[in-house]
Scaffold this active site. Structure first.
Site, PDB file in Angstrom:
ATOM      1  N   SER A 101       0.851  -1.191   0.000  1.00  0.00           N
ATOM      2  CA  SER A 101       0.000   0.000   0.000  1.00  0.00           C
ATOM      3  C   SER A 101       0.887   1.241   0.000  1.00  0.00           C
ATOM      4  O   SER A 101       2.091   1.152   0.260  1.00  0.00           O
ATOM      5  CB  SER A 101      -0.924  -0.002   1.229  1.00  0.00           C
ATOM      6  OG  SER A 101      -0.178  -0.220   2.407  1.00  0.00           O
ATOM      7  N   HIS A 121       4.063  -0.780   3.538  1.00  0.00           N
ATOM      8  CA  HIS A 121       3.293   0.454   3.328  1.00  0.00           C
ATOM      9  C   HIS A 121       4.314   1.550   3.023  1.00  0.00           C
ATOM     10  O   HIS A 121       5.134   1.893   3.869  1.00  0.00           O
ATOM     11  CB  HIS A 121       2.508   0.779   4.601  1.00  0.00           C
ATOM     12  CG  HIS A 121       1.663   2.010   4.492  1.00  0.00           C
ATOM     13  ND1 HIS A 121       0.438   2.043   3.838  1.00  0.00           N
ATOM     14  CD2 HIS A 121       1.855   3.270   4.963  1.00  0.00           C
ATOM     15  CE1 HIS A 121      -0.074   3.262   3.921  1.00  0.00           C
ATOM     16  NE2 HIS A 121       0.767   4.025   4.586  1.00  0.00           N
ATOM     17  N   ASP A 172      -0.810  14.383  15.999  1.00  0.00           N
ATOM     18  CA  ASP A 172       0.212  15.119  16.749  1.00  0.00           C
ATOM     19  C   ASP A 172      -0.414  16.295  17.470  1.00  0.00           C
ATOM     20  O   ASP A 172      -1.274  16.990  16.915  1.00  0.00           O
ATOM     21  CB  ASP A 172       1.321  15.588  15.797  1.00  0.00           C
ATOM     22  CG  ASP A 172       2.289  14.448  15.498  1.00  0.00           C
ATOM     23  OD1 ASP A 172       2.575  13.666  16.444  1.00  0.00           O
ATOM     24  OD2 ASP A 172       2.719  14.322  14.350  1.00  0.00           O
ATOM     25  N   PHE A 210      12.466  14.809   9.357  1.00  0.00           N
ATOM     26  CA  PHE A 210      11.326  13.931   9.724  1.00  0.00           C
ATOM     27  C   PHE A 210      11.708  13.032  10.890  1.00  0.00           C
ATOM     28  O   PHE A 210      10.934  12.822  11.815  1.00  0.00           O
ATOM     29  CB  PHE A 210      10.968  12.975   8.576  1.00  0.00           C
ATOM     30  CG  PHE A 210      10.202  13.577   7.451  1.00  0.00           C
ATOM     31  CD1 PHE A 210       9.262  14.568   7.653  1.00  0.00           C
ATOM     32  CD2 PHE A 210      10.405  13.115   6.153  1.00  0.00           C
ATOM     33  CE1 PHE A 210       8.548  15.095   6.593  1.00  0.00           C
ATOM     34  CE2 PHE A 210       9.704  13.643   5.086  1.00  0.00           C
ATOM     35  CZ  PHE A 210       8.781  14.626   5.315  1.00  0.00           C
ATOM     36  N   GLU A 240       1.160   5.679   0.793  1.00  0.00           N
ATOM     37  CA  GLU A 240       0.591   6.825   1.510  1.00  0.00           C
ATOM     38  C   GLU A 240       0.823   8.118   0.721  1.00  0.00           C
ATOM     39  O   GLU A 240       1.894   8.338   0.183  1.00  0.00           O
ATOM     40  CB  GLU A 240       1.272   6.928   2.880  1.00  0.00           C
ATOM     41  CG  GLU A 240       0.731   8.064   3.725  1.00  0.00           C
ATOM     42  CD  GLU A 240       1.271   8.023   5.141  1.00  0.00           C
ATOM     43  OE1 GLU A 240       1.106   6.980   5.821  1.00  0.00           O
ATOM     44  OE2 GLU A 240       1.867   9.020   5.564  1.00  0.00           O
TER      45      GLU A 240
HETATM   46  P1  FAD Z   1      -1.567   6.863  20.530  1.00  0.00           P
HETATM   47  O1  FAD Z   1      -1.567   5.429  20.203  1.00  0.00           O
HETATM   48  O2  FAD Z   1      -2.754   7.430  21.241  1.00  0.00           O
HETATM   49  O3  FAD Z   1      -0.259   7.155  21.398  1.00  0.00           O
HETATM   50  C1  FAD Z   1       0.248   8.473  21.569  1.00  0.00           C
HETATM   51  C2  FAD Z   1       1.201   8.513  22.765  1.00  0.00           C
HETATM   52  O4  FAD Z   1       0.447   8.434  23.981  1.00  0.00           O
HETATM   53  C3  FAD Z   1       2.198   7.355  22.830  1.00  0.00           C
HETATM   54  O5  FAD Z   1       3.373   7.839  23.408  1.00  0.00           O
HETATM   55  C4  FAD Z   1       1.512   6.341  23.763  1.00  0.00           C
HETATM   56  O6  FAD Z   1       2.451   5.504  24.400  1.00  0.00           O
HETATM   57  C5  FAD Z   1       0.816   7.299  24.744  1.00  0.00           C
HETATM   58  N1  FAD Z   1      -0.435   6.782  25.309  1.00  0.00           N
HETATM   59  C6  FAD Z   1      -1.417   6.085  24.678  1.00  0.00           C
HETATM   60  N2  FAD Z   1      -2.443   5.848  25.523  1.00  0.00           N
HETATM   61  C7  FAD Z   1      -2.115   6.443  26.705  1.00  0.00           C
HETATM   62  C8  FAD Z   1      -2.778   6.594  27.972  1.00  0.00           C
HETATM   63  N3  FAD Z   1      -3.975   6.058  28.187  1.00  0.00           N
HETATM   64  N4  FAD Z   1      -2.143   7.276  28.964  1.00  0.00           N
HETATM   65  C9  FAD Z   1      -0.910   7.825  28.749  1.00  0.00           C
HETATM   66  N5  FAD Z   1      -0.235   7.726  27.575  1.00  0.00           N
HETATM   67  C10 FAD Z   1      -0.835   7.049  26.567  1.00  0.00           C
HETATM   68  N6  FAD Z   1      -0.196  12.223  12.289  1.00  0.00           N
HETATM   69  C11 FAD Z   1      -1.093  13.082  11.763  1.00  0.00           C
HETATM   70  O7  FAD Z   1      -1.289  14.179  12.329  1.00  0.00           O
HETATM   71  N7  FAD Z   1      -1.781  12.798  10.611  1.00  0.00           N
HETATM   72  C12 FAD Z   1      -1.615  11.613   9.971  1.00  0.00           C
HETATM   73  O8  FAD Z   1      -2.251  11.379   8.942  1.00  0.00           O
HETATM   74  C13 FAD Z   1      -0.699  10.667  10.518  1.00  0.00           C
HETATM   75  N8  FAD Z   1      -0.510   9.450   9.939  1.00  0.00           N
HETATM   76  C14 FAD Z   1       0.297   8.525  10.539  1.00  0.00           C
HETATM   77  C15 FAD Z   1       0.400   7.238   9.973  1.00  0.00           C
HETATM   78  C16 FAD Z   1       1.202   6.292  10.553  1.00  0.00           C
HETATM   79  C17 FAD Z   1       1.275   4.906   9.929  1.00  0.00           C
HETATM   80  C18 FAD Z   1       1.971   6.598  11.713  1.00  0.00           C
HETATM   81  C19 FAD Z   1       2.887   5.571  12.330  1.00  0.00           C
HETATM   82  C20 FAD Z   1       1.882   7.867  12.279  1.00  0.00           C
HETATM   83  C21 FAD Z   1       1.033   8.844  11.712  1.00  0.00           C
HETATM   84  N9  FAD Z   1       0.887  10.115  12.262  1.00  0.00           N
HETATM   85  C22 FAD Z   1       0.008  11.012  11.705  1.00  0.00           C
HETATM   86  C23 FAD Z   1       1.628  10.492  13.468  1.00  0.00           C
HETATM   87  C24 FAD Z   1       0.806  10.238  14.732  1.00  0.00           C
HETATM   88  O9  FAD Z   1      -0.380  10.979  14.726  1.00  0.00           O
HETATM   89  C25 FAD Z   1       1.676  10.649  15.905  1.00  0.00           C
HETATM   90  O10 FAD Z   1       2.748   9.765  16.072  1.00  0.00           O
HETATM   91  C26 FAD Z   1       0.917  10.875  17.196  1.00  0.00           C
HETATM   92  O11 FAD Z   1       1.773  11.611  18.067  1.00  0.00           O
HETATM   93  C27 FAD Z   1       0.494   9.592  17.898  1.00  0.00           C
HETATM   94  O12 FAD Z   1      -0.564   8.992  17.294  1.00  0.00           O
HETATM   95  P2  FAD Z   1      -0.998   7.513  17.717  1.00  0.00           P
HETATM   96  O13 FAD Z   1      -2.226   7.184  17.003  1.00  0.00           O
HETATM   97  O14 FAD Z   1       0.136   6.593  17.636  1.00  0.00           O
HETATM   98  O15 FAD Z   1      -1.343   7.790  19.287  1.00  0.00           O
END
Ligand code: FAD
Length: 281
Positions: A11, A262, A105, A212, A13
């Site tokens: 896939s 990906h 983020d 990055f 992106e």
């Molecule tokens: P989470 O899984 O919620 O984790 C975020 C942080 O919080 C981690 O450090 C985790 O350990 C911690 N955490 C989780 N749950 C808890 C809790 N209950 N209590 C305390 N800490 C906790 N960003 C964008 O803005 N737009 C995009 O389109 C985008 N696409 C992405 C695609 C991929 C494949 C990847 C790997 C990243 C992408 N990102 C994108 C970046 C991503 O949004 C960031 O890395 C963001 O900071 C974390 O998102 P997450 O979904 O991993 O968060």
């Protein structure tokens, strides 16, 4: 894990371009990727890299109109539950069946809507509101998320996303295969069997890769960094070296049983197509 994968799902992106010319170029890129290896789907980032959220929806609309299989990224930071619900409805109407589901983020201002704070809460919310309509991919971090308190707590966060209903995961990019293999071992030890697809970042430009990587916490191993630095003014050698490194990584990943790849294309086709041509599976 060492069963070579001969049916890997590939896939790609994209990010939503900001200009008409960028949109035209994106369509040309998609055509070129499709002509070369017919990716299973194209994901479109959300609010990342300075783009607005509306521009994601616009690109998703455009691609679905062209019958291209699209997986929009969706994040919960900065959106209310109602806004997310509305967006899910729109995506359903467009025929979207796969989402890359993220927290997103935290904006530099530090301000964000806090109705859903973490990605696992967003996954649960999507399951509550949309049942099994969407295949849900979440993010995984073999080298750990930069904000995580410890490797253990980061893996717990990943487990929470799986428990909430994720069907698959896509990793942050990495150049150290051991980090990925250890992550997969951890999944197996924790009875997690969803596919965890490696995210692949082609190497074409040293400055942007360093920028990055510093932000997202991906490590560029010293031997790669030193060689890229040495090729600073020699774009052709840099790209040749980058292609060799990333093609080998992809082949090793597939030989080790990775379920797919990906590609973070950055809206460019050439580097991803060149890697694909070097794949031995
Ligand atoms: P989470 O899984 O919620 O984790 C975020 C942080 O919080 C981690 O450090 C985790 O350990 C911690 N955490 C989780 N749950 C808890 C809790 N209950 N209590 C305390 N800490 C906790 N960003 C964008 O803005 N737009 C995009 O389109 C985008 N696409 C992405 C695609 C991929 C494949 C990847 C790997 C990243 C992408 N990102 C994108 C970046 C991503 O949004 C960031 O890395 C963001 O900071 C974390 O998102 P997450 O979904 O991993 O968060």
């Amino acid at each position: 894990m060492n069963s070579s994968n001969r049916s890997a799902a590939l896939s790609c992106e994209f990010f939503p371009p900001r200009t008409e010319a960028g949109v035209e170029k994106l369509l040309t890129t998609q055509q070129s990727l499709n002509d070369t290896f017919q990716p299973a789907y194209y994901s479109v980032t959300f609010g990342a890299g300075g783009t607005t959220r509306d521009s994601t929806l616009e690109i998703v609309k455009l691609l679905t109109e062209k019958k291209i299989n699209v997986a929009p990224h969706i994040s919960c930071i900065g959106s209310s539950k109602q806004q997310i619900k509305n967006l899910l409805e729109l995506y359903k109407e467009l025929g979207v069946t796969r989402l890359v589901t993220l927290r997103g983020d935290i904006p530099e201002s530090g301000e964000s809507t806090k109705e859903l704070s973490y990605a696992n809460e967003l996954v649960s919310f999507i399951r509550e509101t949309s049942g099994d309509h969407f295949t849900i991919e979440v993010a995984a971090y073999p080298e750990y998320h930069p904000e995580s308190k410890s490797p253990q707590s980061d893996f717990e966060s990943f487990k929470n996303k799986v428990a909430a209903g994720a069907d698959g995961a896509i990793t942050q990019y990495f150049y150290n295969i051991d980090a990925y293999l250890r992550f997969i071992d951890n999944c197996q030890k924790n009875n997690i069997h969803i596919p965890v697809t490696p995210g692949i970042m082609p190497i074409t430009n040293f400055a942007s890769l360093t920028r990055f990587s510093d932000v997202c916490g991906a490590e560029i191993p010293r031997w790669i960094r030193k060689q890229l630095e040495a090729y600073a003014d020699d774009k052709e050698s840099l790209q040749k070296f980058g292609l060799d490194v990333v093609s080998k990584l992809c082949n090793q990943l597939l030989e080790q049983g990775a379920p797919g790849l990906h590609f973070y294309t950055l809206n460019q086709a050439a580097a991803t197509n060149a890697i694909w041509k070097n794949l031995s599976v």
